[in-house]
Write an enzyme that holds these catalytic residues in place. Structure first.
Site, PDB file in Angstrom:
ATOM      1  N   HIS A 120      34.866  40.864  48.005  1.00 54.20           N
ATOM      2  CA  HIS A 120      36.149  41.203  48.723  1.00 54.20           C
ATOM      3  C   HIS A 120      36.054  41.881  49.927  1.00 54.20           C
ATOM      4  CE1 HIS A 120      38.058  40.646  44.561  1.00 54.20           C
ATOM      5  NE2 HIS A 120      37.698  39.413  45.104  1.00 54.20           N
ATOM      6  N   ASN A 226      32.999  48.351  29.815  1.00 55.00           N
ATOM      7  CA  ASN A 226      34.707  48.618  30.064  1.00 55.00           C
ATOM      8  C   ASN A 226      35.088  49.372  28.755  1.00 55.00           C
ATOM      9  OD1 ASN A 226      37.301  48.453  30.692  1.00 55.00           O
ATOM     10  ND2 ASN A 226      36.671  46.741  32.114  1.00 55.00           N
TER      11      ASN A 226
HETATM   12  P1  NAD Z   1      41.142  46.212  37.837  1.00 55.07           P
HETATM   13  O1  NAD Z   1      41.837  47.613  38.794  1.00 55.07           O
HETATM   14  O2  NAD Z   1      42.107  45.066  37.731  1.00 55.07           O
HETATM   15  O3  NAD Z   1      40.590  46.785  36.679  1.00 55.07           O
HETATM   16  C1  NAD Z   1      39.729  47.921  36.264  1.00 55.07           C
HETATM   17  C2  NAD Z   1      39.117  47.633  35.317  1.00 55.07           C
HETATM   18  O4  NAD Z   1      38.108  48.981  35.069  1.00 55.07           O
HETATM   19  C3  NAD Z   1      40.029  47.716  33.957  1.00 55.07           C
HETATM   20  O5  NAD Z   1      39.652  46.705  33.092  1.00 55.07           O
HETATM   21  C4  NAD Z   1      39.432  49.070  33.273  1.00 55.07           C
HETATM   22  O6  NAD Z   1      39.720  49.139  31.832  1.00 55.07           O
HETATM   23  C5  NAD Z   1      38.025  49.216  33.749  1.00 55.07           C
HETATM   24  N1  NAD Z   1      37.779  50.838  33.714  1.00 55.07           N
HETATM   25  C6  NAD Z   1      38.396  52.025  34.024  1.00 55.07           C
HETATM   26  N2  NAD Z   1      37.741  52.979  34.251  1.00 55.07           N
HETATM   27  C7  NAD Z   1      36.519  52.503  33.849  1.00 55.07           C
HETATM   28  C8  NAD Z   1      35.047  53.391  33.795  1.00 55.07           C
HETATM   29  N3  NAD Z   1      35.067  54.472  33.829  1.00 55.07           N
HETATM   30  N4  NAD Z   1      34.132  52.393  33.484  1.00 55.07           N
HETATM   31  C9  NAD Z   1      34.241  51.046  33.136  1.00 55.07           C
HETATM   32  N5  NAD Z   1      35.446  50.365  33.480  1.00 55.07           N
HETATM   33  C10 NAD Z   1      36.533  51.112  33.781  1.00 55.07           C
HETATM   34  O7  NAD Z   1      40.020  46.099  38.947  1.00 55.07           O
HETATM   35  P2  NAD Z   1      39.414  44.730  39.295  1.00 55.07           P
HETATM   36  O8  NAD Z   1      39.091  43.890  38.385  1.00 55.07           O
HETATM   37  O9  NAD Z   1      38.347  45.225  40.367  1.00 55.07           O
HETATM   38  O10 NAD Z   1      40.256  43.961  40.572  1.00 55.07           O
HETATM   39  C11 NAD Z   1      40.899  44.937  41.401  1.00 55.07           C
HETATM   40  C12 NAD Z   1      41.080  44.293  42.728  1.00 55.07           C
HETATM   41  O11 NAD Z   1      41.457  45.344  43.463  1.00 55.07           O
HETATM   42  C13 NAD Z   1      39.729  43.872  43.333  1.00 55.07           C
HETATM   43  O12 NAD Z   1      40.015  42.825  44.245  1.00 55.07           O
HETATM   44  C14 NAD Z   1      39.157  44.822  44.058  1.00 55.07           C
HETATM   45  O13 NAD Z   1      38.748  44.486  45.185  1.00 55.07           O
HETATM   46  C15 NAD Z   1      40.276  45.926  44.622  1.00 55.07           C
HETATM   47  N6  NAD Z   1      40.191  47.366  44.348  1.00 55.07           N
HETATM   48  C16 NAD Z   1      38.988  47.927  44.766  1.00 55.07           C
HETATM   49  C17 NAD Z   1      38.803  49.336  44.670  1.00 55.07           C
HETATM   50  C18 NAD Z   1      37.526  49.952  45.188  1.00 55.07           C
HETATM   51  O14 NAD Z   1      37.005  49.215  46.042  1.00 55.07           O
HETATM   52  N7  NAD Z   1      36.952  50.836  44.650  1.00 55.07           N
HETATM   53  C19 NAD Z   1      39.805  49.946  43.982  1.00 55.07           C
HETATM   54  C20 NAD Z   1      41.040  49.547  43.296  1.00 55.07           C
HETATM   55  C21 NAD Z   1      41.031  48.049  43.707  1.00 55.07           C
END
Ligand code: NAD
Ligand code: ZN
Length: 260
Positions: A120, A226
């Protein structure tokens, strides 16, 4: 129960030569980077989906840049966590390894991951809306945005964050890198199945991009790390319900311990 599953994962990783990790926002949660859904999905009263689209940027580039400048700045206040560090250690350890992350933060790079596909894009890069040039960037000064000044390329074009927005396509070269991983044979010709780790992704944005199907076809073992079930859970062989940093930090010394 879960000790048994954990032992299974350790055994698979000890035997594996090919490992692919597919990560999402959950991997950075233990660093204090909010997941979209976790944070209530709102930023200054806007739905995240509404500031992360090409239409939003057309309509109000200042608003969109303010959202991204705030995320860039927040990145300077966080550090990689044990999950990022173990993923970097896996990169150094396995002959065939690929980290495919949906995260746009820079924590994988800062932890030392090299064989990394950022599906992304990256918060710390801009892309020119005219000439397409991609450039690493520092956090955009909020004062500039407050003064109504948007960043521009040397060609004069408006710069945008180099991230894949809702409704946009992934880069073909990234998808090819994923396919190529599954097409490559084991380095020594022996058939130890690849291990695919699905870590911290809800699957709601990606649906996994066909990854689980490709993994299945290659005979891979699918593992999910997860704390909560996701849309991909029913496609995995081994679900491990724990925060990624906690679990990976505990198992990695067991995976790499010399056997006598
Ligand atoms: P999502 O927010 O949809 O889901 C996050 C997942 O992480 C959930 O299933 C949750 O249960 C799990 N989770 C929470 N804490 C955790 C932990 N400590 N260990 C393991 N799992 C844990 O995230 P997604 O599927 O990546 O989709 C979100 C979209 O938003 C993506 O396109 C991403 O690019 C973007 N995004 C990126 C960031 C980043 O770069 N850090 C942050 C937020 C969103
Ligand atoms: Zn340009």
């Amino acid at each position: 129960m879960s000790a048994k599953r954990e032992a299974k994962l350790i055994g698979w990783l000890r035997a594996a030569e090919r490992v692919l990790a597919f990560c999402g926002a959950g991997v950075s949660a233990e660093s204090g980077v909010p997941t979209f859904r976790g944070a209530g999905g709102l930023w200054e009263g806007h739905r995240v989906e509404d500031v992360a689209t090409p239409e939003a940027f057309e309509r109000d580039p200042l608003l969109v840049w303010r959202f991204y400048a705030a995320r860039q700045k927040a990145l300077q206040e966080v550090e990689p966590n044990p999950a990022h560090r173990v993923l970097a250690a896996m990169d150094a350890h396995f002959p065939e390894f690929l980290l495919v992350s949906q995260n746009v933060d820079n924590l994988h790079e800062r932890a030392g991951s090299e064989r990394l596909v950022k599906l992304h894009g990256s918060l710390m890069e801009t892309r020119c809306t005219e000439c397409e040039r991609v450039t690493p960037c520092d956090p955009l000064p909020e004062a500039e945005l407050d003064a109504g000044r948007l960043p521009h390329c040397r060609c004069g074009g408006l710069l945008r964050p180099n991230v894949v927005w809702f409704g946009e396509y992934l880069l073909a070269e990234h998808l090819r890198a994923l396919e190529a991983f599954f097409e490559r044979a084991a380095p020594d010709g022996k058939a130890s199945p690849p291990v695919v780790l699905i870590i911290g992704t809800s699957g709601s944005v990606s649906g996994g991009y066909g990854l689980t199907q490709a993994a299945r076809r290659s005979g891979a073992r699918l593992v999910e790390i997860n704390p909560a079930p996701s849309l991909l859970s029913r496609e995995v062989d081994l679900p491990l319900r724990e925060p990624a940093g906690v679990l990976l930090a505990r198992i990695w010394p067991e995976v790499t311990r010399e056997q006598r």
